[in-house]
Design a protein around this motif. Sequence first.
Motif, PDB file in Angstrom:
ATOM      1  N   SER A 347       0.830  -1.205   0.000  1.00  7.68           N
ATOM      2  CA  SER A 347       0.000   0.000   0.000  1.00  7.68           C
ATOM      3  C   SER A 347       0.861   1.250   0.000  1.00  7.68           C
ATOM      4  CB  SER A 347      -0.937  -0.007   1.208  1.00  7.68           C
ATOM      5  OG  SER A 347      -0.224   0.202   2.420  1.00  7.68           O
ATOM      6  N   ASP A 348       1.980   1.198   0.700  1.00  9.48           N
ATOM      7  CA  ASP A 348       2.903   2.330   0.729  1.00  9.48           C
ATOM      8  C   ASP A 348       3.498   2.584  -0.650  1.00  9.48           C
ATOM      9  OD1 ASP A 348       4.221   4.406   2.114  1.00  9.48           O
ATOM     10  OD2 ASP A 348       6.025   3.191   2.281  1.00  9.48           O
ATOM     11  N   MET A 349       3.792   1.507  -1.370  1.00  8.32           N
ATOM     12  CA  MET A 349       4.367   1.641  -2.710  1.00  8.32           C
ATOM     13  C   MET A 349       3.324   2.094  -3.719  1.00  8.32           C
ATOM     14  SD  MET A 349       6.818  -1.737  -2.755  1.00  8.32           S
ATOM     15  CE  MET A 349       7.732  -1.308  -4.242  1.00  8.32           C
ATOM     16  N   ALA A 370       1.413  14.241  10.226  1.00  8.94           N
ATOM     17  CA  ALA A 370       0.841  12.970   9.788  1.00  8.94           C
ATOM     18  C   ALA A 370       1.602  11.787  10.374  1.00  8.94           C
ATOM     19  CB  ALA A 370       0.841  12.897   8.263  1.00  8.94           C
ATOM     20  N   VAL A 371       2.925  11.887  10.425  1.00  7.85           N
ATOM     21  CA  VAL A 371       3.733  10.811  11.007  1.00  7.85           C
ATOM     22  C   VAL A 371       3.425  10.658  12.497  1.00  7.85           C
ATOM     23  CG1 VAL A 371       6.086  10.125  11.616  1.00  7.85           C
ATOM     24  CG2 VAL A 371       5.595  10.950   9.323  1.00  7.85           C
ATOM     25  N   LEU A 400      -3.135  -1.651   8.639  1.00  9.48           N
ATOM     26  CA  LEU A 400      -4.194  -0.644   8.721  1.00  9.48           C
ATOM     27  C   LEU A 400      -3.632   0.756   8.943  1.00  9.48           C
ATOM     28  CD1 LEU A 400      -6.879  -2.529  10.866  1.00  9.48           C
ATOM     29  CD2 LEU A 400      -6.922  -2.082   8.398  1.00  9.48           C
ATOM     30  N   ALA A 401      -2.612   0.858   9.798  1.00  9.40           N
ATOM     31  CA  ALA A 401      -1.997   2.158  10.059  1.00  9.40           C
ATOM     32  C   ALA A 401      -1.337   2.710   8.798  1.00  9.40           C
ATOM     33  CB  ALA A 401      -0.982   2.031  11.188  1.00  9.40           C
ATOM     34  N   PHE A 405      -2.492   6.016   6.773  1.00  8.94           N
ATOM     35  CA  PHE A 405      -1.475   7.057   6.599  1.00  8.94           C
ATOM     36  C   PHE A 405      -1.384   7.489   5.141  1.00  8.94           C
ATOM     37  CE2 PHE A 405       3.293   7.918   6.313  1.00  8.94           C
ATOM     38  CZ  PHE A 405       3.188   9.199   6.822  1.00  8.94           C
ATOM     39  N   ASN A 406      -1.333   6.514   4.247  1.00  9.31           N
ATOM     40  CA  ASN A 406      -1.197   6.840   2.832  1.00  9.31           C
ATOM     41  C   ASN A 406      -2.477   7.409   2.234  1.00  9.31           C
ATOM     42  OD1 ASN A 406       1.529   6.095   1.555  1.00  9.31           O
ATOM     43  ND2 ASN A 406       1.146   4.380   2.933  1.00  9.31           N
ATOM     44  N   LEU A 407      -3.618   6.941   2.701  1.00 11.18           N
ATOM     45  CA  LEU A 407      -4.877   7.527   2.249  1.00 11.18           C
ATOM     46  C   LEU A 407      -4.971   8.996   2.653  1.00 11.18           C
ATOM     47  CD1 LEU A 407      -7.477   4.681   2.945  1.00 11.18           C
ATOM     48  CD2 LEU A 407      -6.953   5.702   0.718  1.00 11.18           C
TER      49      LEU A 407
END
Length: 491
Positions: A347-349, A370-371, A400-401, A405-407
């Motif tokens: 998901s991060d990629m 955000a972080v 999930l985190a 985060f990316n959303l």
Amino acid sequence: MGIIIRQSIRSSIISYFGVAIGYVNVLWLYPYFLSTEQVGLFRLIQSTAYLLATFGQMGLAQSFIKFYPEFKHKKGYLAAALVGGTMGFLLLCGFTGVFQRQIVNYFSRESPLFVEYFQVTLIVSYLITLFQLLEAYSRSLLKIVFPTLMKDIGLRVLTMAFLLCYGFGYLRFNQLVSLFIAIYGTVLVGLLIHFARNRELHFSLDFGFLKQGRLKRIVHYGLFSLIGAGGTQIILQIDSVMISGSLGLEETGIYTIAFFIGIVIEMPKRAIAQLSSALLAQSFNKHDMAAVKKLYQQTSINQLLIGSLLLIGIWANLSNIYAFIPNNEAYLTGVNVVLFIGLGKLSDMAFGTNGEIIVMSKYFRFNVVAVAVLAVLTILLNLWLIPLFGIEGAAVASFLAMLTFNLTKYIFVWYKFGIQPFNSKTLVLLAIAAGALILNSLVVPFNNPLLDLVLRSAMIAFFVLGLAYWLKVSDEFNNLIHQVLEKSNLR
């Protein structure tokens, strides 16, 4: 720019070689010579030490790089940073002393072995703090190769050497754990000797340059940086800490092996991120949002292609991978951890360079916030899911985190810049990935794990990459194939 490119290439080669050594240590030597509880202890000491070191240095490493151009002629600048790191460590020791009873109570029931070696963890965290400050000094000098060599190769080679000594009976386990101090102390001394030989080790206790509000500026920037750096370390390390406190070191050991298999997926992103950050900085400097959007979409589709291929390959071959891990029957309960860790990294990629776009823009402070929010979310999800689902709960919490985060960053970039990374090719690629999973489920496994791994991996790679090329999912991938064919006189 030439020296930066040369240093980046060399450090990247060293980093990947170090990763290979690390995987030999974690996936073969650890389970071969150590019990699951001992593997968990190793992981917990390292995770806790890095977490404590980040808070102990109070953001001084980032401050060093930020203010070095202004104070580089002040010989007391390096000494001030090291003194500040030492003071931060002493404050950290005071904090752990005040909350010693709570710390002991948290770990004593499920992970009493960690309580026994907590002093080792504190000393290692101090050595890491000093090393990170010296590494920041080296980066300020635009010399990153030697610190990378010490950190990525030196640490892992020394760990491998001491593990082998323990495995062949030359060390007792308590000596092996205590040698963590020697391992991190050696790379720190090695870096100091390197600076001294190059006449770059300048110490002075003249801190007069910190007057006139300069100390306040450094501290303010350092504390702001600490929020981001501390949040990042919480995200990376807190799962191991919370599993150890809630479930015990044996479960941490099982989680460690599964985690290291799952994070293979994100390795290509590291190289892409280094280059894309520089390109984005240039694009923002020129106010060229068309170039930003193009890079955003390119990184998304290419990272999703690489990440999907790796995740499907790992998931399809998971039984084969575990077959090569010594004493694998003790670690098989972590197979679903691999899936959720992999999905989190994928998901991060898939969201491309959303973080890099925010950092390189005028909204860079949003990324720090955000972080920090992600760190809190990670802790809350672990508190909720670990008691319910064990180590799988920690992996789901991580997934999930990371997805949330990316959303959040995706929505922010879309709202502020009007760009987003996905298009019809993203859906095509997801359909290809689904087809690869269906195809894999139809193939009967071979009795030989190595043969099955080779043939199954080849089948998946041919299916995914072949369809991606035929359907023109990625222009960059197709151009790369064309170049290879032309050089081979096959096109």
